[in-house]
Write a protein that holds these residues in place. Structure first.
Motif, short mmCIF file in Angstrom:
data_model
loop_
_atom_site.label_atom_id
_atom_site.label_comp_id
_atom_site.label_asym_id
_atom_site.label_seq_id
_atom_site.Cartn_x
_atom_site.Cartn_y
_atom_site.Cartn_z
N PRO A 49 -36.54 27.56 -6.62
CA PRO A 49 -35.13 27.54 -6.21
C PRO A 49 -34.54 26.16 -6.01
N MET A 70 -32.17 24.22 -14.85
CA MET A 70 -32.77 25.53 -15.12
C MET A 70 -32.46 25.97 -16.56
N ALA A 112 -34.64 33.89 -11.46
CA ALA A 112 -34.07 32.93 -10.51
C ALA A 112 -33.71 33.65 -9.22
N VAL A 152 -25.82 31.81 -13.44
CA VAL A 152 -27.27 31.57 -13.31
C VAL A 152 -27.94 31.74 -14.66
N ALA A 204 -30.65 32.50 -16.18
CA ALA A 204 -31.97 33.12 -16.13
C ALA A 204 -31.85 34.54 -16.67
N TYR A 264 -28.61 24.62 -6.16
CA TYR A 264 -28.21 25.04 -7.50
C TYR A 264 -27.07 24.20 -8.10
#
Length: 212
Positions: free
Chosen positions: A85, A92, A103, A168, A170, A207
């Motif tokens: 994280p 990422m 994630a 995100v 992911a 993030y």
């Protein structure tokens, strides 16, 4: 657990193993390997040997933070991996290991793991309820949980990305439940599914940390 749920369940192995714990984990793997579970969540390199030949997924304990690490763990046989994280979203996105990435999108992040008990000056183990709090100079209270021979200190506010799930990079989001009651966990899942804002205090973690 019904067979249909077992087929979707990944059993998490402990991040730290000391002394007799390794033999105990090996025994637990042996007792569950024919149970119809999807696989095991590896949290350290020892798990690649303890669960050799079984489906393995990578947990936060593997500290996967860059493309080289992600590629090496794919080569070692992981079916999917959880990105640490602490990795900003921009970094990422660059991982691309060739296997699914996960994630954290909700959870009280573990800030520290320690063998020495930070609550020992307050109470002894015989009278301890395996949990407590640490208070910092700003009067912020950090939950402490004891188990498996280690103590974990958690962020008092959860990381939450519900209304920003689309940002995100992911393949799947992880909801990590550690301090929550059953009702609190259900509410968190409900908010994530609705992509709704978190109603209380929360953090985005690192993030959105800008590039150096």
């Amino acid at each position: 657990m019904p067979a249909a749920l077992r087929q979707k369940a990944v059993l998490e192995l402990p991040r730290a193993e000391f002394g007799a714990m390794e033999a105990a984990v090996q025994k637990q793997i042996g007792a569950t390997r024919e149970g119809g579970f999807q696989g095991y969540l590896a949290q350290n390199l020892a798990h690649f040997e303890l669960a050799k030949g079984l489906p393995l997924y990578g947990g936060f304990g593997l500290n996967i933070t860059n493309p080289l690490a992600a590629e090496e763990y794919r080569r070692l046989g992981l079916k999917a991996l959880a990105v640490l994280p602490e990795v900003p979203l921009a970094e990422m996105e660059a991982l691309e290991p060739g296997i699914p990435t996960w994630a954290l999108v909700y959870g009280h992040m573990p800030l520290m793991m320690t063998r020495a008990c930070p609550l020992h000056n307050v109470t002894d183990c015989a009278r301890c309820e395996k949990q407590g709090v640490l208070t910092d100079r700003k009067r912020r209270k950090f939950p402490v949980r004891c188990g498996g021979g280690v103590r974990q200190i958690y962020n008092p506010v959860p990381l939450y990305m519900g209304e920003r799930l689309g940002e995100v990079p992911a393949d799947a989001g992880l909801a990590l439940f550690t301090l929550e009651t059953r009702a609190e966990a259900a509410k968190a899942l409900e908010l994530l599914a609705a992509r709704a804002p978190w109603p209380g205090e929360f953090t985005r973690g690192l993030y959105y940390k800008p590039a150096p």
